[in-house]
Motif scaffolding. Structure first.
Motif, mmCIF file in Angstrom:
data_model
loop_
_atom_site.group_PDB
_atom_site.id
_atom_site.type_symbol
_atom_site.label_atom_id
_atom_site.label_comp_id
_atom_site.label_asym_id
_atom_site.label_seq_id
_atom_site.Cartn_x
_atom_site.Cartn_y
_atom_site.Cartn_z
ATOM 1 N N VAL A 145 0.844 -1.196 0.000
ATOM 2 C CA VAL A 145 0.000 0.000 0.000
ATOM 3 C C VAL A 145 0.876 1.242 0.000
ATOM 4 O O VAL A 145 1.882 1.304 0.717
ATOM 5 C CB VAL A 145 -0.939 0.032 1.231
ATOM 6 C CG1 VAL A 145 -1.616 1.394 1.382
ATOM 7 C CG2 VAL A 145 -1.987 -1.066 1.124
ATOM 8 N N ALA A 162 0.304 5.503 0.252
ATOM 9 C CA ALA A 162 -0.687 6.553 0.504
ATOM 10 C C ALA A 162 0.016 7.880 0.765
ATOM 11 O O ALA A 162 0.834 7.986 1.678
ATOM 12 C CB ALA A 162 -1.571 6.186 1.694
ATOM 13 N N ASP A 180 -8.540 7.465 2.811
ATOM 14 C CA ASP A 180 -8.733 6.305 1.936
ATOM 15 C C ASP A 180 -8.038 5.053 2.474
ATOM 16 O O ASP A 180 -8.127 3.992 1.860
ATOM 17 C CB ASP A 180 -8.197 6.646 0.532
ATOM 18 C CG ASP A 180 -8.684 5.688 -0.541
ATOM 19 O OD1 ASP A 180 -9.787 5.121 -0.379
ATOM 20 O OD2 ASP A 180 -7.972 5.505 -1.548
ATOM 21 N N LEU A 234 -7.728 1.093 1.055
ATOM 22 C CA LEU A 234 -6.433 0.602 0.582
ATOM 23 C C LEU A 234 -6.006 -0.641 1.354
ATOM 24 O O LEU A 234 -5.493 -1.609 0.773
ATOM 25 C CB LEU A 234 -5.386 1.705 0.715
ATOM 26 C CG LEU A 234 -5.626 2.985 -0.098
ATOM 27 C CD1 LEU A 234 -4.576 4.036 0.237
ATOM 28 C CD2 LEU A 234 -5.622 2.701 -1.598
ATOM 29 N N SER A 248 -5.459 -4.572 -0.009
ATOM 30 C CA SER A 248 -4.215 -5.334 0.173
ATOM 31 C C SER A 248 -4.489 -6.681 0.825
ATOM 32 O O SER A 248 -3.823 -7.673 0.523
ATOM 33 C CB SER A 248 -3.232 -4.528 1.028
ATOM 34 O OG SER A 248 -3.680 -4.446 2.373
ATOM 35 N N ALA A 280 -2.326 -1.489 -3.798
ATOM 36 C CA ALA A 280 -3.163 -0.303 -3.941
ATOM 37 C C ALA A 280 -2.370 0.959 -3.642
ATOM 38 O O ALA A 280 -1.447 0.953 -2.821
ATOM 39 C CB ALA A 280 -4.371 -0.395 -3.009
ATOM 40 N N ASN A 327 -2.854 5.504 -3.452
ATOM 41 C CA ASN A 327 -3.549 6.778 -3.605
ATOM 42 C C ASN A 327 -2.577 7.884 -3.236
ATOM 43 O O ASN A 327 -2.245 8.072 -2.062
ATOM 44 C CB ASN A 327 -4.794 6.847 -2.718
ATOM 45 C CG ASN A 327 -5.633 8.093 -3.005
ATOM 46 O OD1 ASN A 327 -5.152 9.060 -3.588
ATOM 47 N ND2 ASN A 327 -6.889 8.075 -2.588
#
Length: 542
Positions: A179, A181, A188, A192, A196, A202, A204
């Motif tokens: 992940v 972020a 979010d 996310l 996972s 994922a 963002n």
């Protein structure tokens, strides 16, 4: 007028005809055509037909797309449902505050924090990207986590490094994290993390023009501490050439003043005795939200200073915020960091002088004492204008404690420029300085336009000389306080032993105090007689 080129027109016409034939486009008498013969009907080739095979260089900032996620992630899966998370913070105080926001969001969504790496279902690393060394620590930690993994778990990289490196973190061999972020996508995280856990990587890293997390209650790791940081704004517009922050944290956004005051009052009710207003560029704070009922006087930029953006106006300025916050509780100390020298009008200086609970410590990052280097850095001031501001501050607040930041070995820095920085440090007489060797960051203006031409060994030498001069100055200042009395706010146990407490003076200097007959508690204000001093701290007796 342009001259018609028959040969060019003929070539275009032939190309159009060939394209139409290759797509088996049959023109009927009902279809209109351009003068080059390309059919305008809905069966003709479109732009997408010609660019579909071209390489795409723009990368997604959010994947999988939030809209697509709804198809295979249920609302129930977004809840942590008791899953354990380990939160690890690297870097500046802004990162500590960001992790408090993350902690609040995850607890709200059913996650439980753990301190044990072995039992964590997810490990979240809040990262720094200000220097190459900061990122190298993260890579080492990621490799360590991979080597010591004993069961399935999610590793997430958050913050500035996530925003700068982006999908490279996910594509690096070894499956080091799942992940990514950025600083504006913490809301979010439940989605996310759910992705996972279903086996999907994922990310963002979408930056926002509006996100301030104003409605999120930060959860501090130590609920017994009597000091707290309150975020008032995010991002930075200054675009100093060496700095990656505008690219990793985005544009400046100020949190509504009503939200800040609500948090300060809550902290007061919890017994907090000191707050620090926090942001990348706090004194350019300007609240223009609809909740702002009254408006303060615009803060004018300090004479001799400039910016790459237009002067901001309207809304409530930092001086107005500082005024309101200092009135919440006159026994609560107020500090702020980190400001830019351009935003220190007399309005702010006079307020610090007037209010006894606004600490007489001002962080005034200089970065260099040489005009040519300051210009290359894009700082918007000269040595002379900076020193004029220092004189104005000292004249208004004679006992002020000034701190600063300096960079050694910036692009084009000569030995003479370095000596100018050393002389500035001595002239201003700082109580504390943060000094760093320059580290070129990809994506900054310096990376695009300047040359990192100072050899590494020269950077290291200059860095050590800056640190040596700082220690020389601070040692002299601290020793000069011997025998004098200072009001100290106790912050907790000292590392010097069980019978020793530590706290800070109004000027921000740490004092170690040995307990004798009288017991001290965290949050107490005590008058301490200074008995010793080093370049970093002082000692005292109560």
């Amino acid at each position: 007028m342009f001259r018609r080129n028959p040969r060019l027109l003929a070539s275009i016409s032939k190309l159009s005809s060939d394209l139409m034939c290759s797509h088996d486009v049959a023109r009927s008498p009902m279809q209109s055509t351009t003068k080059f013969g390309i059919a305008m009907g809905n069966k003709g080739p479109g732009l997408s037909d010609f660019i579909k095979d071209l390489p795409r260089t723009r990368k997604d900032k959010i994947f999988p797309a939030i809209s697509d996620t709804h198809a295979y992630i249920s609302r129930a899966q977004l809840n942590g449902d008791g899953k354990k998370v380990l939160l690890v913070t690297f870097g500046c105080q802004m990162n500590v505050n960001d992790m408090e926001v993350v902690r609040g969001l995850l607890i709200q969504n059913g996650y439980i924090e753990t301190k044990e790496e072995a039992e964590a279902d997810a490990i979240l690393l809040m990262t720094c990207s200000i220097r190459d060394g900061a990122e190298e620590k993260i890579w080492k930690r990621l490799k360590h986590l991979k080597r010591n993994q004993r069961r399935p778990r999610t590793v997430a990289v958050l913050g500035c490094m996530a925003e700068r490196v982006k999908s490279t973190l996910l594509s690096t061999p070894g499956d080091l994290c799942q992940v990514v972020a950025g600083p504006d996508s913490y809301r979010d995280l439940p989605r996310l993390l759910a992705l996972s856990q279903s086996g999907t990587k994922a990310m963002n890293v979408q930056l926002s023009f509006e996100e301030t997390y104003a409605d999120v209650t930060p959860v501090r790791v130590d609920t017994h501490t009597k000091t707290a940081f309150v975020s008032i704004m995010r991002g930075c517009d200054n675009m100093c050439t060496y700095c990656i922050v505008p690219f990793t944290r985005g544009r400046e956004r100020s949190r509504p003043i009503d939200s800040i005051l609500d948090e300060v009052k809550r902290l007061r009710d919890e017994g907090v005795k000191q707050i620090t207003l926090l942001g990348q560029n706090v004194n350019s704070y300007r609240d223009s939200s609809s909740s702002s009922i009254s408006f303060g006087v615009d803060s004018r930029m300090v004479d001799g200073f400039s910016t790459v953006y237009g002067q901001k106006s309207g809304g409530r300025s930092f001086a107005t915020l500082l005024d309101h916050v200092s009135r919440v509780d006159d026994s609560m100390r107020i500090r702020f960091t980190s400001p830019h020298p351009k935003d220190f009008p007399n309005q702010v200086i006079e307020l610090i002088k007037e209010r006894k609970n606004i600490c007489n410590q001002i962080h005034l990052p200089a970065q260099s004492g040489d005009d040519s280097v300051l210009d290359a850095m894009g700082r918007g001031y000269t040595r002379e204008s900076y020193l004029t501001l220092v004189d104005n501050i000292k004249n208004a607040i004679p006992n002020v404690s000034l701190t600063s930041d300096f960079i050694a070995g910036f692009c084009g820095e000569t030995e003479e420029a370095h000596q100018n920085t050393l002389s500035l440090m001595r002239e201003v007489d700082y109580s504390f300085c943060f000094v760093f060797p320059y580290s070129m960051r990809e994506g900054t203006r310096a990376h695009r336009k300047l040359v990192d031409d100072v050899p590494e060994n020269v950077k290291m030498r200059r860095h050590e000389e800056l640190a040596s001069v700082f220690r020389e100055i601070s040692l002299r200042r601290n020793v000069s306080r011997l025998g004098k009395r200072e009001l100290v706010l106790i912050e907790g146990r000292s590392k010097r032993g069980e019978k020793s407490m530590s706290g800070r003076t109004d000027g921000g200097i740490v004092v170690h105090i040995e307990e004798k007959e009288k017991k001290m508690e965290t949050g107490d204000y005590v008058v301490v007689k200074i008995t010793g001093g080093t370049s970093q701290t002082m000692s005292g007796e109560y």
